[in-house]
Design a protein around this motif. Sequence first.
Motif, short mmCIF file in Angstrom:
data_model
loop_
_atom_site.label_atom_id
_atom_site.label_comp_id
_atom_site.label_asym_id
_atom_site.label_seq_id
_atom_site.Cartn_x
_atom_site.Cartn_y
_atom_site.Cartn_z
N LEU A 173 -3.42 -2.43 -10.16
CA LEU A 173 -3.70 -1.37 -9.24
C LEU A 173 -4.90 -1.57 -8.38
CD1 LEU A 173 -3.11 1.54 -8.51
CD2 LEU A 173 -4.53 2.29 -10.44
N GLU A 174 -4.85 -1.13 -7.25
CA GLU A 174 -5.82 -1.37 -6.30
C GLU A 174 -6.04 -0.04 -5.77
OE1 GLU A 174 -5.76 -5.77 -4.04
OE2 GLU A 174 -5.03 -4.01 -2.67
N LEU A 175 -7.57 0.40 -5.67
CA LEU A 175 -7.91 1.64 -5.13
C LEU A 175 -8.48 1.57 -3.85
CD1 LEU A 175 -8.63 3.65 -8.45
CD2 LEU A 175 -6.48 3.69 -7.26
N GLU A 176 -8.02 2.24 -2.60
CA GLU A 176 -8.79 2.04 -1.41
C GLU A 176 -9.70 3.15 -1.05
OE1 GLU A 176 -6.15 1.20 1.81
OE2 GLU A 176 -5.15 -0.51 0.71
N GLU A 228 0.95 -1.08 -0.11
CA GLU A 228 -0.02 0.22 -0.17
C GLU A 228 1.08 1.14 -0.01
OE1 GLU A 228 -2.64 0.43 3.34
OE2 GLU A 228 -3.42 2.34 2.72
N ALA A 229 0.51 2.30 -0.80
CA ALA A 229 1.30 3.54 -0.99
C ALA A 229 0.80 4.34 0.05
CB ALA A 229 1.12 3.96 -2.43
N LEU A 230 1.85 4.70 0.96
CA LEU A 230 1.25 5.75 1.92
C LEU A 230 2.30 6.84 1.74
CD1 LEU A 230 0.89 3.03 4.68
CD2 LEU A 230 -0.82 4.19 3.85
N VAL A 231 1.60 8.15 1.78
CA VAL A 231 2.43 9.36 1.65
C VAL A 231 3.47 9.73 2.77
CG1 VAL A 231 0.38 11.08 2.41
CG2 VAL A 231 2.22 11.78 0.64
N ARG A 232 4.42 10.17 2.54
CA ARG A 232 5.51 10.61 3.58
C ARG A 232 5.83 12.15 3.33
NH1 ARG A 232 3.13 7.73 5.85
NH2 ARG A 232 3.76 5.45 6.47
N TRP A 233 5.83 12.76 4.50
CA TRP A 233 6.39 14.17 4.25
C TRP A 233 7.58 14.37 5.00
CZ3 TRP A 233 2.92 18.98 6.35
CH2 TRP A 233 3.94 20.39 5.89
N PRO A 234 8.88 14.31 4.54
CA PRO A 234 9.84 14.42 5.42
C PRO A 234 10.27 16.36 5.50
CG PRO A 234 10.40 13.94 3.18
CD PRO A 234 9.11 14.12 3.01
N HIS A 235 10.02 16.50 6.81
CA HIS A 235 10.09 18.02 7.21
C HIS A 235 11.28 18.15 7.85
CE1 HIS A 235 8.86 21.76 9.15
NE2 HIS A 235 7.87 21.74 8.41
N PRO A 236 11.83 19.55 7.39
CA PRO A 236 13.18 19.75 7.55
C PRO A 236 13.42 19.92 9.35
CG PRO A 236 12.24 21.58 6.38
CD PRO A 236 11.36 20.28 6.11
N ALA A 237 12.37 20.50 9.70
CA ALA A 237 12.57 20.81 11.26
C ALA A 237 11.79 19.50 12.03
CB ALA A 237 11.66 22.03 11.64
N ARG A 238 10.47 18.87 11.57
CA ARG A 238 10.10 18.50 12.49
C ARG A 238 10.12 16.56 11.90
NH1 ARG A 238 3.92 19.49 12.77
NH2 ARG A 238 4.15 19.96 10.66
N GLY A 239 11.10 16.53 11.05
CA GLY A 239 11.25 14.99 10.95
C GLY A 239 10.07 14.62 9.84
N VAL A 267 -3.53 2.24 -3.74
CA VAL A 267 -3.54 3.71 -3.39
C VAL A 267 -4.78 4.21 -2.98
CG1 VAL A 267 -3.15 5.92 -4.47
CG2 VAL A 267 -1.98 3.89 -5.48
N ASN A 268 -4.38 5.04 -1.83
CA ASN A 268 -5.68 5.50 -0.98
C ASN A 268 -6.06 6.66 -1.93
OD1 ASN A 268 -5.74 3.89 1.58
ND2 ASN A 268 -3.59 4.86 1.31
N LEU A 269 -7.79 6.77 -1.93
CA LEU A 269 -8.16 7.83 -2.41
C LEU A 269 -9.11 8.71 -1.71
CD1 LEU A 269 -9.55 6.23 -6.06
CD2 LEU A 269 -7.55 7.71 -5.59
N SER A 270 -9.10 10.14 -1.69
CA SER A 270 -10.01 10.65 -0.74
C SER A 270 -11.23 10.95 -1.33
CB SER A 270 -9.45 11.98 -0.41
OG SER A 270 -10.15 13.13 -0.03
N PRO A 271 -12.37 11.02 -0.71
CA PRO A 271 -13.66 11.38 -1.33
C PRO A 271 -13.62 12.69 -2.12
CG PRO A 271 -13.82 10.72 1.09
CD PRO A 271 -12.49 10.98 0.90
N LEU A 272 -12.66 13.61 -1.69
CA LEU A 272 -12.74 14.89 -2.48
C LEU A 272 -12.21 14.59 -3.99
CD1 LEU A 272 -12.18 16.05 0.73
CD2 LEU A 272 -12.40 18.04 -0.75
#
Length: 702
Positions: A565-568, A481-492, A535-540
């Motif tokens: 491809l699987e859409l969640e 499952e693809a999960l988004v990651r946000w590496p933040h310079p200050a907050r990891g 891949v996760n899909l948001s209702p929006l």
Amino acid sequence: MGPHARRSAAAGEALRDCHDVETALAEARKAHDRLHEAIDLLPQGIVFFDAEGRFILWNRKYAEIYNATSHMFRPGARFEDIVRAGVAKGCYPEAIGREEEWIAERMAQFAQPTNRREVTLTDGRCLLIEERATKDGGVVGLRVDITELKQREASFRLLFESNPVPMVVCEIDTERIVGANEAALAHYGYSREEFETLTIRDIQAFEPGVPWDGEHSVDERHARTWKHTKADGSLIDVAVYSRRLTFEERPAVLLALMDITERKRAEAHLAFAAQHDNLTGLANRALLCRQLDECLVHTRRNRKKVAVLFFNLDGFKAVNASRGHGIGDQLLVGVARRLQSVLREEDSIARLGSDEFAIVQSDVSRPEDAALLAQRLLGANSDPYVFDGHTVMCGASIGIAIGPGDGEDADKLLKNANMALSRAKSDGRGLFSFFEAGMDARAQERRRIEMELRAAIDGGVLRSHYQPLIDLKTGRVTGAEALVRWPHPARGMVSPAEFIPVAEETGLINPIGNLMLRRACMDAAGWPGDARVAVNLSPLQFRVGNLLAVVMDALKQSGLPPKRLELEITETLLLEKSDQVLATLHALRALGVRISMDDFGTGYSSLSYLRSFPFDKIKIDRSFVSDLAANQGAQAIVRSIISLGMSLGVTITAEGVETEAELGCLRAEGCHEGQGFLFSRARPNAEIVQLLAAQQTTCGVA
Ligand code: C2E
Ligand code: MG
Ligand code: MG
């Protein structure tokens, strides 16, 4: 004295007498002239007759009045002759056709003069005639031209009688209605006879007083409003204008009775409209703020508190978009009714904007009081609404602020309750949440996240990690499952749980979702073997309308076969039961893409969603799995989901598998797939490639 002398003396006497007579005559003439001059000055006509009914003296006005016969006036002329001449000329309309009779009557009156009389002449003039006997047996007559007076009287009568405003005349002493015009009769529904037996108090509904001042004769400039009763018993609002007058020689008052019932109703309607919402009839923000401020003043005195509950539907926009505004409006009216039904009399409710309602709960002693009401409100809204055969479900969230502590005035309390609402929404829909002092800071924090997230998207900072899905029978990795990651310079590494809600609120979810779709397809296309990518899909993303095209493009660009491809999607997407959503899902499935139901069991009526679309996979929510070892209820639920999936021919995946014990249970129940920290966390693509390559080798396929 000689005869001559005597003679001359006599002559002298005679002469003197003669002289005296002359002086006397002259005096008399002078006196007569003076009298003439005097009576000519009179505004009335005056005439003197001797005992035989002959003219002696008359003035200019008298001659003017009878100008048709005045040429015949001379001392000694007979009154009767003049009257006859007048009759002959047709001066007296009453005499026409019965001349002799009329003359006889007139002469009889003249012979025995008594009262005043009015007579109308043929030329329209109206005279007041007054005749009196004089001491010498003659007659003195007076004539007053009352034509103008009569005309004025007639026009006043007309003004009263035919006035469209209902008017009555009341005698002051008895308060009796002694006159009523046509409009009054018509308006009140009484006959003249009935009306004129009533007193003014009889038609007043409540007021014990009379609408005029007792002592002083005053004209009321400012009319008051009275409630009157009509003959049929109905009540009307009346503005009463009064004016004193004399009616048949008694003090009376003329009352103009203006019916202002309609005006009052219209005014009340306008006042209502200015303070209420058109659609639901609830108070609007302005009225609620006033009520709330009043309530706050009150709480300062009785040391109680007031709670403001900010109620907002979850996903109302989607209902409007998919079902149309008609259903949307009916839903709002239905919600308003249900919310109202759980309130006490002393609480108030308003509609603030589209799907925002605010409830003011007074006399709150503890925060629990507000929490209980919040639960009742959410409960009232939780059953489906049915309109014209359509079933509509729309959850809601509530934010609560309690005054005076959370705000000293209505504006501040509403603002803070709204802040608490945002918190309730981000915590998970269908909840309520209290305002806390730090929320303002948190709201700022969210704004900061939004700005930074925007920059991160533009800067290409967001990454995709993959969490493997394990076939529980074989232990093989079937996909990730693809999960988004946000590496933040200050907050990891910032958790998606923190920024996905912000992204959904701000619309940033669309670029993020598209990016994840493209990246996941691209990465998976490079994986060894045929492992699927989820891949996760948001209702929006469904609302934008181009999801199908985005998916097709991602597949095309990457070359990934659709079946990999699987859409969640989550149950919230199906909450709206929108045709557009279902059509998109079917189109995606027709491409060969698989559709999974994520976080199964956390929504409102999970089972019913299974019927609305043929899912390829159900992912049992983590919360049931983590309870598995300890909670028999959770075991039962998981067991039944698994058997349900089997009978529907759907793959069942358990999320959040962390322990061997959980895995044991799932295996025993026959669960197909597992995902969780026990197997692996989400990892960068390079690691997934290695993992899959290793798996290929162990199985000897490579
Ligand atoms: P999800 O779709 O249910 O994803 C599974 C979440 O559970 C992931 O959290 C994952 O790291 C976590 N998880 C997996 N195994 C375990 C376990 O054994 N124990 C525990 N405690 N947690 C486990 P993550 O990555 O923080 O994602 C959270 C949620 O954010 C996701 O829940 C998903 O709803 C959303 N999300 C993540 N990426 C995307 C995305 O690209 N698009 C959209 N629309 N939503 C995303
Ligand atoms: Mg998921
Ligand atoms: Mg999930």
